[in-house]
Design a protein around this motif. Structure first.
Motif, mmCIF file in Angstrom:
data_model
loop_
_atom_site.group_PDB
_atom_site.id
_atom_site.type_symbol
_atom_site.label_atom_id
_atom_site.label_comp_id
_atom_site.label_asym_id
_atom_site.label_seq_id
_atom_site.Cartn_x
_atom_site.Cartn_y
_atom_site.Cartn_z
ATOM 1 N N THR A 1 0.796 -1.225 0.000
ATOM 2 C CA THR A 1 0.000 0.000 0.000
ATOM 3 C C THR A 1 0.828 1.274 0.000
ATOM 4 O OG1 THR A 1 -1.682 -1.246 1.191
ATOM 5 C CG2 THR A 1 -1.917 1.158 1.141
ATOM 6 N N HIS B 1 0.072 4.236 6.055
ATOM 7 C CA HIS B 1 0.006 5.662 6.372
ATOM 8 C C HIS B 1 0.456 5.997 7.792
ATOM 9 C CE1 HIS B 1 -1.462 6.511 2.457
ATOM 10 N NE2 HIS B 1 -2.463 5.676 2.578
ATOM 11 N N HIS C 1 -7.907 4.394 7.532
ATOM 12 C CA HIS C 1 -6.850 4.273 6.535
ATOM 13 C C HIS C 1 -5.675 5.204 6.767
ATOM 14 C CE1 HIS C 1 -5.199 2.997 2.757
ATOM 15 N NE2 HIS C 1 -5.073 4.246 2.362
ATOM 16 N N HIS D 1 -7.707 9.749 2.948
ATOM 17 C CA HIS D 1 -6.415 10.410 3.146
ATOM 18 C C HIS D 1 -6.529 11.841 3.661
ATOM 19 C CE1 HIS D 1 -5.559 7.334 -0.072
ATOM 20 N NE2 HIS D 1 -4.787 6.957 0.915
ATOM 21 N N HIS E 1 0.753 4.313 -3.524
ATOM 22 C CA HIS E 1 1.388 5.464 -2.874
ATOM 23 C C HIS E 1 2.902 5.537 -3.096
ATOM 24 C CE1 HIS E 1 -2.178 6.823 -0.854
ATOM 25 N NE2 HIS E 1 -2.433 5.583 -0.480
HETATM 26 FE FE LIG Z 1 -3.816 5.150 1.056
#
Ligand SMILES: [Fe+2]
Length: 486
Positions: free
Chosen positions: A128, A171, A218, A281, A469
């Protein structure tokens, strides 16, 4: 579960500009510069993670199912070199040994034999995003309960699981003031959410955060003092869960709660209510202290108010928006202002263009920043970036740079030239992979962060599919780790 119609297009994410790459390439000669020149002060590595199945995956395919593959371009001495490698997770190794995909995907019934696995029934693909930690890349997975994988930032060799902090989701953030690694993990059972901090010295603090149920989360945002957490309005329908079925549902009458977690005391200090939404995000967040002692937290975030294909909210727009299986992506960049004195939260739309994957200069995470750089989404059913949009947070007009017809781009990373001030983005470049869907030709683009004008275009000797990402690793980060190891 959603009906078959919702997944009828699942092979879209295996074809065209999403088609998996079959091979890994080692660096050859320096990348050809097609236009402009590489700035002398650009030193570091641009790396992009995404889903790239090693073997023919089971159907229906979900874009999130594929094995992690990193494409990276390293800048040193005015030259650039490219390489790509899979992240060799435990699940990847199991597939390799078998010579075929051995894991069920998100859209199949989980393999009962894997239900007892500590990481759950799904393959931790580490596909991710990426962050750098003590000179290495960490490849992270979006799902709660997954352990990140360590990757050599230069060779992209997988070095094994990252054991220093337990499981956490994609993240995670580096606090640029303390150097701490800040993360969350979520779960289907209590504790539903865990906040974590790992200091550069290796001190780990994991703190359970109380939530009314399991909430898929997330991303996080940091301020100097707080981590911004969420109690979102989209989660598995409790009535269906009671019947043993997992069905995501949006609850429009249930406000989304925004929580401030104090990283000094390691406790959730307050929840605020904003209109019901889902969030993938954040762009950034920071604290504002008034002369009269008032305190606010300002958050810029891409929020979605109609997030499920199969559950239309009143007034659903006519335009075609991207979908990934049942997820519907029609975000707006908004500003939430949380007043710690009154407990009130306000929401203001900052930019209503169809765009996501917001990025800022990572040196300014948790501090006021001049701009947000968004990846513009094409108005089509599958997820494709059609350009870059710079939204000025200091009152200037937005700037757009669209890719040529038939080309697609990726998330940008902000790469400050060495010695660049953080006060403006004039000495930063935006870096992203760009590709031509019909031919598979790929390039790396460097753009001025303030004007989006071309700094340089480089030819990439392999196809880089559309993906997830990216991350910029400054050379200083890997240099410092190397020196510390000597
Ligand atoms: Fe993401």
């Amino acid at each position: 579960m959603a009906g078959a119609r919702d997944f009828i297009d699942s092979d879209i994410y295996l074809n065209g500009d999403y088609e998996p790459v079959r091979a890994e390439s080692a660096p050859g000669s320096a990348l050809e510069v097609l236009e402009g020149q590489i700035p002398a002060g650009l030193r570091g590595t641009f790396a992009r993670n995404s889903s790239n199945p090693r073997f023919e995956p089971p159907r229906p395919y979900h874009w999130f199912d594929g094995d992690g593959m990193i494409h990276a371009v390293r800048f040193a001495d005015g030259q650039a070199h490219y390489r790509n490698r899979w992240v060799r997770t435990a699940g990847f190794a199991e597939d390799e040994a078998a010579g075929e995909a051995r894991w069920t995907g998100l859209l199949q019934r989980p393999d009962p034999a894997r239900l007892r696995s500590p990481e759950g029934p799904y393959k931790n693909t580490a596909n991710t995003d990426l962050i750098h930690w003590q000179g290495e890349l960490l490849a992270l997975w979006w799902m709660g309960g997954g352990t990140p994988y360590r990757v050599d930032a230069s060779t992209l060799e997988t070095k094994g699981r990252f054991e220093g902090a337990g499981s956490f989701t994609a993240h995670a953030k580096l606090d640029p003031r303390s150097g701490d690694l800040v993360f969350i993990d979520y779960a289907e059972r209590p504790p539903f959410l865990t906040h974590g901090v790992l200091t550069p010295e290796g001190q780990l603090t994991r703190t359970p955060v109380e939530l009314p149920g399991s909430r898929p989360q997330h991303d996080i945002a940091l301020t100097e003092r707080y981590t911004v957490l969420l109690d979102v309005s989209m989660f598995a329908d409790p009535e269906a869960l009671a019947r043993g079925k997992v069905r995501m549902r949006f609850f429009p009458d249930q406000p989304t709660r925004v929580g401030l977690f104090d990283r000094r005391s390691h406790e959730l200090v307050r929840w605020f209510e904003v209109p019901a939404c889902y969030v993938y995000h954040y762009a950034n967040a920071w604290e504002v202290r008034e002369a009269d002692g008032g305190e606010q937290v300002v958050i810029h975030v891409c929020r979605i108010r109609d997030p499920l294909m199969y559950q239309a909210m009143p007034g659903r727009s006519e335009r075609t928006v991207p979908r990934i299986a049942h997820l519907r992506l029609e975000p707006e960049l908004v500003r939430w202002t949380l007043d710690l004195g009154t407990g009130e939260a306000t929401e203001t739309v900052v930019d209503d263009s169809l765009a996501e994957f917001p990025r800022v200069d990572d040196r300014l995470l948790g501090a006021p920043c001049p701009a947000v750089y968004l990846a513009m989404l094409a108005e089509r059913e599958s997820f494709r970036f059609s350009g870059i949009r710079r939204v000025d947070l200091r009152g200037g007009p937005p700037v757009e740079r669209r890719y040529p017809e038939g080309w697609y781009g990726g998330e940008v990373s902000v790469a400050p030239l060495e010695g660049a001030s953080a006060d403006s983005d004039a000495d930063c470049v935006l870096v992203t992979f760009v590709g031509e869907a019909a031919t598979g030709r790929s390039e790396l683009w460097l753009l001025r962060a303030d004007t989006l004008e071309t700094v340089a275009r480089l030819a990439v000797p392999a196809r880089v599919p559309s993906g997830f990402h990216s991350h910029w690793v400054p050379a200083a980060a890997t240099d410092a780790a190397r020196e510390a190891a000597q």
